[in-house]
Design a protein around this motif. Structure first.
Motif, PDB file in Angstrom:
ATOM      1  N   GLU B 694      43.665  12.299  25.593  1.00  0.00           N
ATOM      2  CA  GLU B 694      43.266  11.169  26.434  1.00  0.00           C
ATOM      3  C   GLU B 694      42.988  11.481  27.817  1.00  0.00           C
ATOM      4  O   GLU B 694      43.141  10.716  29.070  1.00  0.00           O
ATOM      5  CB  GLU B 694      44.825  10.404  26.571  1.00  0.00           C
ATOM      6  CG  GLU B 694      45.137   9.792  25.269  1.00  0.00           C
ATOM      7  CD  GLU B 694      46.236   9.013  25.483  1.00  0.00           C
ATOM      8  OE1 GLU B 694      46.465   8.093  26.337  1.00  0.00           O
ATOM      9  OE2 GLU B 694      47.483   9.570  24.956  1.00  0.00           O
ATOM     10  N   ALA B 695      42.317  12.555  28.106  1.00  0.00           N
ATOM     11  CA  ALA B 695      41.661  13.080  29.204  1.00  0.00           C
ATOM     12  C   ALA B 695      40.272  13.763  28.961  1.00  0.00           C
ATOM     13  O   ALA B 695      40.096  14.811  28.919  1.00  0.00           O
ATOM     14  CB  ALA B 695      42.844  14.067  30.017  1.00  0.00           C
ATOM     15  N   GLU B 696      39.161  12.882  28.650  1.00  0.00           N
ATOM     16  CA  GLU B 696      38.178  13.075  28.193  1.00  0.00           C
ATOM     17  C   GLU B 696      37.208  14.106  29.105  1.00  0.00           C
ATOM     18  O   GLU B 696      36.553  15.006  28.599  1.00  0.00           O
ATOM     19  CB  GLU B 696      37.317  12.031  28.104  1.00  0.00           C
ATOM     20  CG  GLU B 696      37.848  11.220  26.779  1.00  0.00           C
ATOM     21  CD  GLU B 696      37.337   9.662  26.778  1.00  0.00           C
ATOM     22  OE1 GLU B 696      36.483   9.581  27.702  1.00  0.00           O
ATOM     23  OE2 GLU B 696      37.763   8.796  26.168  1.00  0.00           O
ATOM     24  N   GLU B 697      37.375  14.027  30.413  1.00  0.00           N
ATOM     25  CA  GLU B 697      36.663  14.970  31.375  1.00  0.00           C
ATOM     26  C   GLU B 697      37.218  16.277  31.573  1.00  0.00           C
ATOM     27  O   GLU B 697      36.758  17.031  32.232  1.00  0.00           O
ATOM     28  CB  GLU B 697      36.434  14.043  32.662  1.00  0.00           C
ATOM     29  CG  GLU B 697      35.581  12.864  32.686  1.00  0.00           C
ATOM     30  CD  GLU B 697      35.533  12.067  33.906  1.00  0.00           C
ATOM     31  OE1 GLU B 697      34.810  12.487  34.995  1.00  0.00           O
ATOM     32  OE2 GLU B 697      36.726  11.555  34.186  1.00  0.00           O
ATOM     33  N   PHE B 698      38.380  16.477  30.761  1.00  0.00           N
ATOM     34  CA  PHE B 698      38.967  17.890  31.029  1.00  0.00           C
ATOM     35  C   PHE B 698      38.614  18.721  29.774  1.00  0.00           C
ATOM     36  O   PHE B 698      38.781  18.303  28.610  1.00  0.00           O
ATOM     37  CB  PHE B 698      40.432  17.797  31.172  1.00  0.00           C
ATOM     38  CG  PHE B 698      40.604  17.081  32.463  1.00  0.00           C
ATOM     39  CD1 PHE B 698      41.054  17.938  33.611  1.00  0.00           C
ATOM     40  CD2 PHE B 698      40.924  15.650  32.528  1.00  0.00           C
ATOM     41  CE1 PHE B 698      41.536  17.199  34.809  1.00  0.00           C
ATOM     42  CE2 PHE B 698      41.034  15.060  33.569  1.00  0.00           C
ATOM     43  CZ  PHE B 698      41.318  15.808  34.876  1.00  0.00           C
ATOM     44  N   GLU B 722      38.866  22.838  32.829  1.00  0.00           N
ATOM     45  CA  GLU B 722      37.532  22.516  33.534  1.00  0.00           C
ATOM     46  C   GLU B 722      37.367  21.075  33.723  1.00  0.00           C
ATOM     47  O   GLU B 722      37.765  20.369  32.928  1.00  0.00           O
ATOM     48  CB  GLU B 722      36.478  23.277  32.817  1.00  0.00           C
ATOM     49  CG  GLU B 722      35.368  23.579  33.640  1.00  0.00           C
ATOM     50  CD  GLU B 722      34.318  24.540  33.171  1.00  0.00           C
ATOM     51  OE1 GLU B 722      33.774  25.165  33.770  1.00  0.00           O
ATOM     52  OE2 GLU B 722      34.280  24.318  31.906  1.00  0.00           O
ATOM     53  N   LYS B 723      36.834  20.822  34.901  1.00  0.00           N
ATOM     54  CA  LYS B 723      36.543  19.176  35.030  1.00  0.00           C
ATOM     55  C   LYS B 723      35.205  19.231  35.813  1.00  0.00           C
ATOM     56  O   LYS B 723      34.714  20.059  36.412  1.00  0.00           O
ATOM     57  CB  LYS B 723      37.669  18.494  35.756  1.00  0.00           C
ATOM     58  CG  LYS B 723      37.972  18.924  37.258  1.00  0.00           C
ATOM     59  CD  LYS B 723      38.799  18.059  37.855  1.00  0.00           C
ATOM     60  CE  LYS B 723      39.017  18.238  39.280  1.00  0.00           C
ATOM     61  NZ  LYS B 723      37.644  17.879  39.896  1.00  0.00           N
ATOM     62  N   PRO B 724      34.605  18.315  35.793  1.00  0.00           N
ATOM     63  CA  PRO B 724      33.480  18.108  36.571  1.00  0.00           C
ATOM     64  C   PRO B 724      33.738  18.168  38.019  1.00  0.00           C
ATOM     65  O   PRO B 724      34.589  17.926  38.604  1.00  0.00           O
ATOM     66  CB  PRO B 724      33.031  16.455  36.372  1.00  0.00           C
ATOM     67  CG  PRO B 724      33.686  16.163  35.147  1.00  0.00           C
ATOM     68  CD  PRO B 724      34.910  16.971  35.168  1.00  0.00           C
ATOM     69  N   ASP B 725      32.936  19.065  38.465  1.00  0.00           N
ATOM     70  CA  ASP B 725      32.700  19.498  39.950  1.00  0.00           C
ATOM     71  C   ASP B 725      33.110  18.436  41.130  1.00  0.00           C
ATOM     72  O   ASP B 725      32.452  17.461  40.869  1.00  0.00           O
ATOM     73  CB  ASP B 725      31.558  20.286  40.304  1.00  0.00           C
ATOM     74  CG  ASP B 725      32.065  22.000  40.815  1.00  0.00           C
ATOM     75  OD1 ASP B 725      33.296  22.113  40.642  1.00  0.00           O
ATOM     76  OD2 ASP B 725      31.119  22.430  41.343  1.00  0.00           O
ATOM     77  N   GLY B 726      34.182  18.642  41.823  1.00  0.00           N
ATOM     78  CA  GLY B 726      34.122  17.405  42.985  1.00  0.00           C
ATOM     79  C   GLY B 726      34.591  16.234  42.434  1.00  0.00           C
ATOM     80  O   GLY B 726      34.689  15.168  43.269  1.00  0.00           O
ATOM     81  N   VAL B 727      34.765  15.857  41.200  1.00  0.00           N
ATOM     82  CA  VAL B 727      35.020  14.549  40.587  1.00  0.00           C
ATOM     83  C   VAL B 727      36.556  14.352  40.546  1.00  0.00           C
ATOM     84  O   VAL B 727      37.334  15.080  40.032  1.00  0.00           O
ATOM     85  CB  VAL B 727      34.284  14.245  39.444  1.00  0.00           C
ATOM     86  CG1 VAL B 727      34.655  12.972  38.874  1.00  0.00           C
ATOM     87  CG2 VAL B 727      32.768  14.426  39.632  1.00  0.00           C
ATOM     88  N   PRO B 728      36.989  13.400  41.023  1.00  0.00           N
ATOM     89  CA  PRO B 728      38.554  12.931  40.909  1.00  0.00           C
ATOM     90  C   PRO B 728      38.763  12.472  39.511  1.00  0.00           C
ATOM     91  O   PRO B 728      38.903  11.521  39.493  1.00  0.00           O
ATOM     92  CB  PRO B 728      38.756  11.880  42.043  1.00  0.00           C
ATOM     93  CG  PRO B 728      37.587  11.161  42.054  1.00  0.00           C
ATOM     94  CD  PRO B 728      36.545  12.292  41.820  1.00  0.00           C
ATOM     95  N   ALA B 729      38.430  13.273  38.531  1.00  0.00           N
ATOM     96  CA  ALA B 729      38.871  12.655  37.108  1.00  0.00           C
ATOM     97  C   ALA B 729      40.272  12.544  36.834  1.00  0.00           C
ATOM     98  O   ALA B 729      40.998  13.462  37.416  1.00  0.00           O
ATOM     99  CB  ALA B 729      38.194  14.115  36.465  1.00  0.00           C
ATOM    100  N   VAL B 730      40.593  11.702  36.155  1.00  0.00           N
ATOM    101  CA  VAL B 730      41.972  11.269  35.933  1.00  0.00           C
ATOM    102  C   VAL B 730      42.294  11.537  34.188  1.00  0.00           C
ATOM    103  O   VAL B 730      41.404  11.357  33.475  1.00  0.00           O
ATOM    104  CB  VAL B 730      42.448  10.081  36.407  1.00  0.00           C
ATOM    105  CG1 VAL B 730      42.369   9.803  37.827  1.00  0.00           C
ATOM    106  CG2 VAL B 730      41.649   8.873  35.851  1.00  0.00           C
ATOM    107  N   GLY B 731      43.518  11.431  33.942  1.00  0.00           N
ATOM    108  CA  GLY B 731      43.674  11.469  32.481  1.00  0.00           C
ATOM    109  C   GLY B 731      45.216  11.610  32.130  1.00  0.00           C
ATOM    110  O   GLY B 731      45.845  12.092  33.025  1.00  0.00           O
ATOM    111  N   LYS B 732      45.285  11.741  30.748  1.00  0.00           N
ATOM    112  CA  LYS B 732      46.864  11.831  30.546  1.00  0.00           C
ATOM    113  C   LYS B 732      47.039  12.982  29.489  1.00  0.00           C
ATOM    114  O   LYS B 732      45.912  13.223  28.742  1.00  0.00           O
ATOM    115  CB  LYS B 732      47.001  10.497  29.560  1.00  0.00           C
ATOM    116  CG  LYS B 732      48.586  10.357  29.481  1.00  0.00           C
ATOM    117  CD  LYS B 732      49.107   9.114  28.918  1.00  0.00           C
ATOM    118  CE  LYS B 732      50.286   8.788  28.779  1.00  0.00           C
ATOM    119  NZ  LYS B 732      50.767   7.435  28.015  1.00  0.00           N
TER     120      LYS B 732
END
Lengths: 177, 887
Positions: B694-698, B722-732
């Motif tokens: 449920e945290a696709e960007e991670f 890992e997540k996209p650089d500098g992006v406030p990615a959210v997830g569960k």
């Protein structure tokens, strides 16, 4: 929010500010030196005042202190800054009068030390962990006195005092009801 | 027992008169305590020894663990005696010794026997002692007796049980809550104090249940409580109910007001006063409601009892802050209290008068106060000074006489706190009353000519540096400032140098003279003073040419340091001298003591004058060291923020796990803090299996298992994403604790060879937008807002839907954004219809963000919000709006 009236400490000091009997019910003074510092401050602040006919009152360090003196005995009751001053004064009066009854009118340091057991029991009967147990001096003294009398106490004089105390207690109860 | 005897010579010297405890020594008394072990007990003698022991404790003497245990055991022998007086002392002694759990067991049976005794005194005291020393496990055994005791015929026994219940509720609420029925019955008791104690306990049991409290109050207010104390409690509960129901009854009469007013006619003074005070403290109290309360308080003012006078004047003093006109009627009584023997009362009377006085009475009052000031203590003087300050702000026209008064008392003797209060007041008056500025500054100048307090001198010099150059004739202050360089200690001299530099920067005409003075300071004996002089001469261009001061120099001289000093101090302490210069940018700016982390940034601004990026305080270093010591995470770069630990397990489960989220530019590391609370188990190879569906960007990149987790010694395991650089990615993320469990033999502490693999489900964890914002305060929001400029300002309006209160809505938005509220704007005054809240923070990528929130009530409960964001980057401004829009 704590709504129940709470007593922070009860102090009985002598005319030099030294302890006769003290009881703390709050963690505001965690060490003995903190307690002594508080007693010293209270004594210094109140020493010059005349609290012999009526109980006096002062406020410092966000505490309310009510106090009353007789001979070389100095009685103090401390409460938080939002406490009802008159409740504190009632506790003080209860303690003061109960000690008077227990010492049979000879309120001075020598008599107090000689009857220290009664005074300690008296403190124990007035407040439990900060919560007021009893404020009526006759009831307090009655409870303390009756105990010291039982099996071991031989003197007939004491039995009379005890009887009187019990009578007073009953009277006080019936009046309250 | 054979302790070296402590000589107490001082006791002997000071107590010339006879005392039964003359020359008492702990060692000797402990020896005497052996009589407790005699087969033939002498109750009288035993009582005496206990009294001596209690005397020692009371005097502050402490027993060692061994001594206390020994005394405790011998005291327990005294339960054999039938003497009531002695038993009474034994109870007190046990309470004073506060025995440990294994010692408690020794007396439990004796006390339980006493609890069921026929003697009332035994029952009452045994309950109090047992409840004081017991822990939860024992409590269930005696619960039955306690319930009986609550409804005991004897009021002393009932009170003992109830009061013990009040104390136990703090530690074992679930048990005490089961006593409701008995407590309810005790509330109806005919004994006055039993009712008081029962009421106190019942309310505490039910305080979370608003409806139940409401019912309790409405049923009891119809009758009358039996004791004044119970009546006082009832008044307190009633005003709480009124407070909580205030919103529902905007119109019409206040519920229960009649009850409070009725209590004003009670026969006990404590009840009258409690009611009067409760009325004055009602939210938005009207003058019609106030009048009867003020009337009884006015009567108290002329009482012969100091306590009553004090109580009344203190309450009226508070009322005067909000309803000065309501108190004016008492002014005559109040004036006679100025000469009260009790100076506390006199001071309160004076300050009340200052609050209620009108413009014409100011001069008369000031005269009275001047006489009064000389004979009160400093702390009262401070109260008076503060009252005069607010009076001056109220009547600015009177500033001349009030300022004069302040400068007069400033010249007199006084301690630091008092002087500080006066200086603060003058400073505030200078700020708020333009006409008072020049005289005020001169008063301060005169004060520092003869000021013994370094702190005040430097504060005043700093203030002079800001305000002085803006006056009509700045040159007249130079003499006072330069005198400091001659006459004072190094700290003040350094302060004076800075102030001189500020004059030089702002007033071009003074520059040549300032340069001369600064050059003289180059020969000062103190390093700091010389350093400052050199620095300022260089920044101001002290090589002779008078040039206009550049904006960056002004910023340097006048700008505020936006790092908490504690953080700066810590960073400096940790800095080890090396090739790399100390970088102020690496100092954490985070104000809160939350465990947050920040890695040392490569220095962008070597001067250290620019805005340093944020970071955390105390625990920072701990996290930073921890993470950098793990090779897998070392390459993630600079740590942006670490969240506060979030619990992933319920309290009191087998394994306690909390998680800390560490945010990096392109990575997120979850630190799982695990504790094994099962003594018979050893956990090995502990990992957390994280499901990030449920945290696709991670994407999971690394993990670090915990090799071994023995009982009660916390350990950590990590998982990195890992997540996209500098992006406030959210997830569960859902979490599962996986480990190998091995049985441990409790007697030897050795673990078995073979283990079993096991799993343990943890709660879910979320990475939210607020994780990407650091709480960084600004000292002056308006300045920061103005200087940020409107280039990237984004404004929009939102409806927040129905909310319980404005305060709740404000808190919800603050939590959502995870930013630092500034200038105390997070507090919403009760009953307000609108509110403005100021927030500041730093967004990931080190972008400063300021937010202005304006809340308003729209309809009965609908909250509307206007959100204005300013930041250094428009993408960030938009991102903040997105957070709110999606939250």
């Amino acid at each position: 929010m704590e709504l129940c009236p709470l007593i922070k400490n009860i102090l009985l000091l002598d005319s030099e500010g030294k302890r006769i009997a003290v009881k703390y019910y709050s963690d505001d003074w965690p060490t003995n030196s903190a307690k002594e510092a508080f007693e010293k401050a209270v004594f210094a602040k109140t020493q010059k005042t005349n609290a012999r006919t009526e109980a006096e009152i002062t406020m410092f360090d966000n505490y309310i202190v009510v106090y009353k003196f007789v001979q070389d005995l100095h009685f103090f009751v401390t409460g938080g800054e939002n406490e009802n001053e008159i409740i504190l004064a009632t506790v003080l009066q209860g303690f003061f009068d109960a000690v008077g009854l227990l010492l049979r009118g000879n309120e001075d340091k020598k008599e107090a030390l000689e009857n220290l057991d009664l005074i300690l029991l008296c403190l124990d009967e007035i407040v439990d962990g900060g919560v007021i147990l009893e404020t009526d001096a006759n009831v307090i003294a009655g409870k303390v006195d009756s105990h010291s009398m039982d099996a071991g106490a031989p003197l007939s004089e004491q039995t009379i005092t005890q009887a009187l105390a019990t009578a007073r207690e009953h009277l006080a109860r019936s009046l309250l009801q | 027992m054979a302790q070296p005897l402590v000589k107490k010579d001082d006791d002997r010297d000071e107590e010339a008169d006879y005392s039964p405890f003359l020359g008492i020594e702990k060692g000797a008394v402990l020896q005497e305590a052996r009589v407790f072990n005699d087969p033939q007990l002498d109750p009288r003698r035993c009582s005496q020894v206990i009294t001596k022991l209690l005397y020692l404790l009371n005097q502050g003497e402490s027993f060692t663990k061994v001594e206390a245990t020994e005394v405790f055991f011998s005291v327990t022998k005294l339960f054999q005696s039938k003497d009531i007086g002695l038993r009474r002392m034994v109870y007190v002694m046990i309470k004073e010794l506060s025995p440990s759990a294994d010692e408690v067991i020794i007396v439990t049976s004796s006390l339980m026997k006493d609890m069921t005794s026929k003697t009332d005194m035994y029952r009452a005291n045994a309950i109090r002692v047992l409840c004081r020393i017991t822990d939860g496990t024992l409590l269930t055994q005696i619960e039955r007796y306690l319930k009986q005791a609550i409804v005991d015929k004897n009021p002393v026994v009932a009170s003992a049980a109830l009061v013990s219940g009040i104390h136990l509720l703090q530690t074992n609420p679930e048990i005490v809550k089961r006593w409701s029925n008995e407590v309810q019955e005790a509330v109806q008791s005919r004994a006055a104090l039993v009712q008081f104690h029962a009421l106190a306990l019942l309310h505490q049991i039910r305080q979370k249940d608003r409806l139940a409290v409401n019912k309790l109050v409405s049923s009891l207010t119809r009758g009358s409580a039996r004791s004044p104390l119970a009546q006082c409690l009832l008044i307190r509960y009633t005003s709480q109910v009124i407070r909580e129901s205030a919103n529902n009854t905007q119109t019409g009469d206040r519920p229960f007001y009649d009850f409070l007013e009725g209590c004003l006619r009670h026969k006990a003074e404590m009840v009258i006063f409690e009611a009067a005070r409760a009325i004055t403290e009602l939210n938005g109290v009207t003058s019609r409601e106030l009048t009867p309360a003020i009337t009884v308080l006015q009567l108290f003012l002329s009482s012969s009892k100091p306590v009553l006078r004090f109580a009344a004047v203190r309450t009226l003093n508070k009322v005067a802050m909000t309803h000065p006109t309501a108190v004016t009627n008492c002014n005559i009584d109040m004036e006679s209290l100025i000469s009260d023997q009790n100076r506390s009362i006199a001071t309160l009377a004076i300050t009340t008068l200052l609050k209620t006085g009108n413009e014409s009475s100011v001069d008369r009052l000031m005269k009275q106060i001047t006489n009064f000031m000389s004979d009160i203590a400093d702390e009262f003087k401070i109260v008076v000074v503060e009252a005069i300050r607010s009076l001056c702000l109220k009547f600015p026209l009177k500033h001349r006489s009030l300022m004069n008064f302040l400068s007069n008392i400033l010249r007199e003797e006084g301690g630091f706190e008092y002087k500080k209060a006066i200086v603060d007041s003058i400073v505030i008056l200078i700020r708020d009353i333009p006409e008072a500025k020049e005289t005020g500054l001169l008063h301060l100048c005169e004060f520092i000519e003869d000021c013994e307090f370094t702190y005040l001198s430097t504060q005043i010099l700093h203030f002079l540096g800001i305000e002085g150059p803006k006056t009509s004739d700045p040159s007249k202050y130079i003499r006072y400032i330069y005198n400091r360089v001659h006459l004072e200690n190094a700290t003040v001299r350094a302060g004076a140098v800075s102030t001189l530099a500020k004059f030089g920067a702002m007033v071009d005409g003074l520059k040549p003279r300032i340069f001369v003075l600064l050059r003289r300071c180059l020969f000062d004996t103190d390093d700091e003073v010389r350093d400052r002089a050199t620095l300022y001469l260089n920044t101001l261009g002290g090589d002779g040419a008078v040039v206009e001061t550049g904006a960056d120099v002004k910023e340097f001289l006048f700008g505020s340091l936006d790092i908490p000093l504690v953080n700066l101090e810590n960073s400096l302490k940790n800095y080890e001298a090396s090739e790399k210069p100390f970088d102020i940018n690496s100092v954490p700016k985070e104000v809160k003591t939350q465990p947050l982390t920040e890695k040392k940034a490569p220095g962008k601004k070597p001067t250290g004058l620019g805005a340093p990026p944020p970071g955390p305080p105390t625990t920072v270093d701990a996290y930073e060291k921890l993470l950098s010591s793990i090779p897998q995470f070392a390459k993630f770069g600079k740590l942006f923020k670490s969240s506060a630990p979030v619990e992933l397990t319920e309290a009191e489960t087998e394994y306690a796990v909390s998680v800390v989220k560490h945010i990096f530019d392109g990575h997120v590391v979850f630190q799982y803090n695990c504790t094994n609370t099962v003594p018979e188990q050893l956990l090995e190879n502990v990992t957390v299996i994280v499901d990030a569906s449920e945290a696709e960007e991670f994407a999971e990149v690394a993990s670090k298992p915990l090799r071994s987790l023995p009982y009660d010694s916390p350990g950590q395991t990590f998982v990195a994403f890992e997540k996209p650089d500098g992006v406030p990615a959210v997830g569960k993320f859902s979490n599962m604790l996986r480990f190998i469990v091995k049985e441990v033999d409790p007697s030897t502490g050795e673990a078995e060879e073979d283990g079993v693999e096991d799993e343990y489900q943890l709660e879910d964890l979320e990475v939210v937008a607020a994780d990407y914002i650091l709480k960084v305060g600004v000292s002056n929001f308006r300045n920061a807002w103005e200087s940020m400029g409107a280039d990237f300002e984004r404004v929009d309006e939102y409806g927040l839907g129905p909310r319980d209160s404005l305060a709740e809505a404000v808190n919800a938005v603050i939590d959502l954004l995870g930013m630092q509220p500034c200038e105390g704007t997070e507090a919403v005054p009760p009953n307000s219809r609108s509110h403005t809240c100021l927030l500041s923070g730093v967004y990931i990528g080190n972008v400063k963000v300021l937010v202005r929130l304006q809340f308003g009530l729209d309809g009965p409960k609908e909250v509307a919000m206007k959100l204005a964001v300013r930041s250094e980057d428009e993408i960030v401004s938009d991102a903040i709006h997105e957070i709110v829009a999606s939250g």
